[in-house]
Design an enzyme around this catalytic site. Sequence first.
Site, PDB file in Angstrom:
ATOM      1  CG  ASP A 153      -0.045   0.020   2.506  1.00  0.00           C
ATOM      2  OD1 ASP A 153      -0.694   0.603   3.509  1.00  0.00           O
ATOM      3  OD2 ASP A 153       0.862  -0.750   2.628  1.00  0.00           O
ATOM      4  NE  ARG A 165       1.826   5.246  -8.751  1.00  0.00           N
ATOM      5  CZ  ARG A 165       1.904   6.314  -9.355  1.00  0.00           C
ATOM      6  NH1 ARG A 165       3.189   7.116  -9.523  1.00  0.00           N
ATOM      7  NH2 ARG A 165       1.160   6.978  -9.663  1.00  0.00           N
ATOM      8  CE  LYS A 206      -1.064   0.990   6.658  1.00  0.00           C
ATOM      9  NZ  LYS A 206       0.116   1.283   6.107  1.00  0.00           N
ATOM     10  CD  GLU A 246       1.718   0.484  10.315  1.00  0.00           C
ATOM     11  OE1 GLU A 246       1.084   0.575   9.427  1.00  0.00           O
ATOM     12  OE2 GLU A 246       2.845   0.715   9.913  1.00  0.00           O
ATOM     13  CD  GLU A 267       6.851   2.414  11.345  1.00  0.00           C
ATOM     14  OE1 GLU A 267       5.932   2.500  10.583  1.00  0.00           O
ATOM     15  OE2 GLU A 267       7.933   1.952  11.541  1.00  0.00           O
ATOM     16  CE  LYS A 316       2.466  -2.995   8.805  1.00  0.00           C
ATOM     17  NZ  LYS A 316       1.970  -2.861   7.282  1.00  0.00           N
ATOM     18  CB  SER A 335       1.712  -6.586   8.338  1.00  0.00           C
ATOM     19  OG  SER A 335       1.115  -5.701   7.223  1.00  0.00           O
ATOM     20  CE1 TYR A 366      13.963 -12.387  35.197  1.00  0.00           C
ATOM     21  CE2 TYR A 366      11.682 -12.025  35.906  1.00  0.00           C
ATOM     22  CZ  TYR A 366      12.694 -12.920  35.839  1.00  0.00           C
ATOM     23  OH  TYR A 366      12.757 -14.271  36.024  1.00  0.00           O
TER      24      TYR A 366
END
Lengths: 363, 363
Positions: free
Chosen positions: B34, B56, B147, B188, B190, B230, B301, B363
């Site tokens: 995408d 593309r 997404k 997502e 990120e 994601k 993904s 931990y």
Amino acid sequence: MTHQYPALTTEQKKELQEIAQRIVAPGKGILAADESTGSMAKRLNPIGVENTEENRRRYRQLLFTADQRIDSCIGGVIFFHETLYQKSDDGVCFAKLIKDRDIVVGIKVDKGVVPLAGTNGETTTQGLDGLSERCAQYKKDGADFAKWRCVLKISETTPSQLAILENANVLARYASICQQNGIVPIVEPEILPDGDHDLKRCQYVTEKVLAAVYKALSDHHVYLEGTLLKPNMVTPGHSCPTKFSSEEIAMATVTALRRTVPPAVTGVTFLSGGQSEEEASVNLNSINTCPLTKPWALTFSYGRALQASALNAWKGDLNKEKAGTEEFIKRAQANGLAALGKYKSSGSAGAAAQSLYVANHAY
Amino acid sequence: MTHQFPTLSEGQKRELHETALRIVSPGKGILAADESVGSMAKRLAQVGVENTEENRRQFRQILFSADDRINSCIGGVIFFHETLYQHSDNGVPFVKMIRDRGILVGVKVDKGVVPLAGTCGETTTQGLDGLAERCAQYKKDGAVFAKWRCVLKISDSNPSKLAITENANVLARCSSICQQNGIVPVIEPEILPDGDHDLKRCQYVTEKVLAAVYKAMSDHHVYLEGSLLKPNMVTPGHSCPTKYSAEEVAMASVTAMRRTVPPAVPGICFLSGGQSEEEASVHLNAINNCPLAKPWVLTFSFGRALQVSALRAWRGHKENEKTATEQFVKRAEVNSLACQGKYSGGDNYGEAGHRTFGSCHAY
């Protein structure tokens, strides 16, 4: 929000996680024997026993002197402050008695509910003042875990946003302080079964409450692997006209937990609320046989549901102590099996099936 | 906070849940194809290809015309809007090509990052306007998932509380709208790998961000079983001087997920960020071999980590198309093994797929 200021060392974390794992080892659960003096009145009066310190001592002794059959079913015992310093007839400290059989000693540390002004009868729980020093002392005196109970109610207007946030926050503060002192916090956000709401409503409210609890625990930097959760099962309200099977209760309960409780939490130890001894065991068993993925231990932290028959058999009579102890052992074993999904209900007659519902329960 | 106002019917929930499960079926992950027009400019420039609509189209065709070998590796493909309406040389719509082989079609629905005034270079993501209508249209045009990407950065002052809460909120709004239109949201959040921070810092920030994300999801009444996450893997910053093993990366990633992602979420599909193809696969494999309980599917993904070799083999030359497709198929198969913990590693990792974690613990 961006830099970590270490809350616990690796060793502290390891200790907390190991304690939590020991409490909820396979087939084991918690005996909640932490009834306050006021609550004990409600237990002893119905069986005609006077609520004296000695009677409370004798009664707890009945539970704590159960034989080795409970060692494989009971991972931890929650004490009330008074009981932690009482002794058996032989002069052995109750805490030592329990600890010596490798059962983890816990202590109720909250100081009861107080009203939230401006709400519809809602409460928060007090007890944070000096909690750190108290935990340090309890740790010296043999305790390795603690319990703090918050209470929420379902009604047309409750629980309110304030009640949810305030109780979640106070649970997180308590958890943070406990861990600083080597004590595993059991977090108990009890949603009372009072009301005529159905199963779906209880599930919805439980999901919202638990989401807030775990956000607060994250905000307060609590080490989840070193905690336990003591929630209500998802059940219909006590005056709900619809009946639901234990499978439906189990599915609603497990679904609510799956949507809110991170896998890092070592174990979920259900409270029994007003359920009868048998109901509480059957429901716990169904929860453990529910086909959804359940990454935490799912076991019991029962008070009434482990003790009702014992109390009834004893009734304060010196000659009935063994009988009382035997009733307790029976329920401990039943719940040990239920925690493994292996309990077969024998029948619903007798004291075990009697509902233990008390309206608007506040310890 | 107390009454539930239904968001989705049982039928809608079932459809969303089943779609999510199909995307992350065992051995499968997502091809993130995408890239926006701007992002494609960067990809194509690296291999000397002009960024035209035709180029593309040709590159995506190289990916989508892979043979049946990818049917068992790719559960879903994320499309950019333009690509959703393009065709193969034979005039077959790309959407049809993908759907006909049982792979689910997704679409990127956000409209890129915009600055958050008053922060140190932080952003939120726009795209909510008219999102319901767009989702409804995408659903008609063959898409079943979407997404939405948010971006956070680690620095001395970041991420700020505002960036965390604002991005969590916008992800939850996106999710809510998608689900109303039968679209499974892949959210997502990120956290970029830019910086010299170490693994612990990334883990800490990831935990805080994900806790906020799931609180927002709860507040917005999102149906978790019909959503996917994601996230970034937990890795050190790009300029961090310390090197970490795949096991350490895996342990940190899984620990962060265990502390924040409710088991109800069916799958976690990691983004590859700036990792090389091999690195991403090895890390994903180690994640799947991590000995902690992992109640969600852990898969991929990947954008760059599935396409880089294919791009380099192609370089815009028609005669290289088959070779390029083969490169993509190779990475798809490798990642299919990795998401099952069965990848034995490429040139740099000669051992068997089963990684030993030893005393590695986060931990």
